[in-house]
Write an enzyme that holds these catalytic residues in place. Structure first.
Site, PDB file in Angstrom:
ATOM      1  N   ASP A  41       0.787  -1.236   0.000  1.00 10.12           N
ATOM      2  CA  ASP A  41       0.000   0.000   0.000  1.00 10.12           C
ATOM      3  C   ASP A  41       0.817   1.282   0.000  1.00 10.12           C
ATOM      4  O   ASP A  41       0.425   2.275   0.644  1.00 10.12           O
ATOM      5  CB  ASP A  41      -0.956   0.012   1.197  1.00 10.12           C
ATOM      6  CG  ASP A  41      -1.992  -1.080   1.134  1.00 10.12           C
ATOM      7  OD1 ASP A  41      -1.954  -1.895   0.201  1.00 10.12           O
ATOM      8  OD2 ASP A  41      -2.827  -1.155   2.056  1.00 10.12           O
ATOM      9  N   GLY A 163      -1.129  -0.925  10.585  1.00  7.01           N
ATOM     10  CA  GLY A 163      -2.338  -1.415   9.941  1.00  7.01           C
ATOM     11  C   GLY A 163      -2.056  -2.506   8.937  1.00  7.01           C
ATOM     12  O   GLY A 163      -1.936  -3.691   9.267  1.00  7.01           O
ATOM     13  N   CYS A 164      -1.920  -2.116   7.667  1.00 11.13           N
ATOM     14  CA  CYS A 164      -1.833  -3.104   6.598  1.00 11.13           C
ATOM     15  C   CYS A 164      -0.518  -3.867   6.591  1.00 11.13           C
ATOM     16  O   CYS A 164      -0.490  -5.039   6.212  1.00 11.13           O
ATOM     17  CB  CYS A 164      -2.068  -2.425   5.259  1.00 11.13           C
ATOM     18  SG  CYS A 164      -3.744  -1.729   5.116  1.00 11.13           S
ATOM     19  N   VAL A 165       0.587  -3.232   7.019  1.00 10.92           N
ATOM     20  CA  VAL A 165       1.857  -3.954   7.085  1.00 10.92           C
ATOM     21  C   VAL A 165       1.784  -5.038   8.148  1.00 10.92           C
ATOM     22  O   VAL A 165       2.153  -6.198   7.910  1.00 10.92           O
ATOM     23  CB  VAL A 165       3.024  -2.995   7.363  1.00 10.92           C
ATOM     24  CG1 VAL A 165       4.301  -3.767   7.693  1.00 10.92           C
ATOM     25  CG2 VAL A 165       3.264  -2.077   6.171  1.00 10.92           C
ATOM     26  N   THR A 168      -0.563  -7.860   7.092  1.00 16.22           N
ATOM     27  CA  THR A 168       0.021  -8.667   6.024  1.00 16.22           C
ATOM     28  C   THR A 168       1.117  -9.576   6.559  1.00 16.22           C
ATOM     29  O   THR A 168       1.197 -10.754   6.188  1.00 16.22           O
ATOM     30  CB  THR A 168       0.569  -7.752   4.918  1.00 16.22           C
ATOM     31  OG1 THR A 168      -0.510  -7.010   4.338  1.00 16.22           O
ATOM     32  CG2 THR A 168       1.280  -8.546   3.834  1.00 16.22           C
TER      33      THR A 168
END
Length: 227
Positions: A41, A163-165, A168
């Protein structure tokens, strides 16, 4: 990433270290000979402060670009992800994440916010994954792609760290991949969440590594971590 005047995370200190050591956390992750670089992202909506969800991630994008450059040179697969919602998804009430974080509705397909940052130096044949949630694995083809490429180690960078890190990296481990998270190439909107996420990832899920370490590994995957 914005600076913080003081460390308010409460992550550092012998008492915390003792608790985590006693729990058996923090072992070193094996590094296999077939890594892939997962760039999470690093889209303009996150890397530029002019967007509502964004911050100035110039340094982190530059670090990720170094990883991408060495991955291209060494034929290491590069997978770049982006959060993107259709107008129906963004305007509707069907996506639970958008009910909790309505600001994410701004990440609409085709908008500047979901465009991958040009400074990364991605190549046309790098893999792209569009996603609807925090983890790049959830509801996507990423696990199947990595398995098809016979990948054994995921090198993760991107935004946001908390968040996304983080999501993932946790799912990478749960999908069977040893995982490295490159601290210098991960960014967030504030120092506290960034530090807390890296602390937790290092303790339980991944090795949190420097940019130099990750570059050396991608340049020669047979190189051992402490050689």
């Amino acid at each position: 990433m914005p600076d913080a005047e003081t460390d308010t995370t409460g992550l550092h200190g012998s008492a915390t270290d003792d608790v985590y050591d006693r729990a058996g956390f923090g072992a070193t992750v094996p590094r296999g000979p077939r890594p892939a670089l997962v760039v999470v992202d690093l889209t303009r909506g996150f890397t530029e402060p002019g967007f509502p969800l964004g911050a100035d991630l110039t340094a982190e994008v530059a670090a990720a670009a170094q990883l991408i450059e060495v991955a291209h040179r060494r034929d290491v697969p590069v997978i770049a992800t982006a959060v993107s919602f259709t107008a129906a998804e963004a305007d509707g009430d069907a996506v639970a994440w958008l009910r909790k974080a309505p600001g994410v509705r701004a990440l609409r397909e085709g908008s500047d916010a979901v465009a991958l940052d040009d400074r990364l130096g991605l190549a046309p044949d790098d893999h792209r994954i569009l996603k609807k949630g925090a983890s790049a694995f959830h509801g996507s083809s990423l696990a199947a792609l990595l398995a098809g490429l016979r990948i054994d180690t995921a090198v993760v960078c991107g935004a946001t760290t908390s968040g996304c890190v983080r999501a993932t990296a946790v799912d990478a481990v749960q999908s069977g991949f040893d995982t490295l998270v490159v601290a210098d190439a991960c960014g967030d909107r504030a120092r506290g969440p960034h530090d807390a996420a890296l602390f937790d990832l290092q303790a339980k899920y991944a090795d949190v590594v420097t940019l130099d370490d990750a570059v050396s590994y991608l340049d020669d995957p047979f190189r051992k971590a402490d050689s």
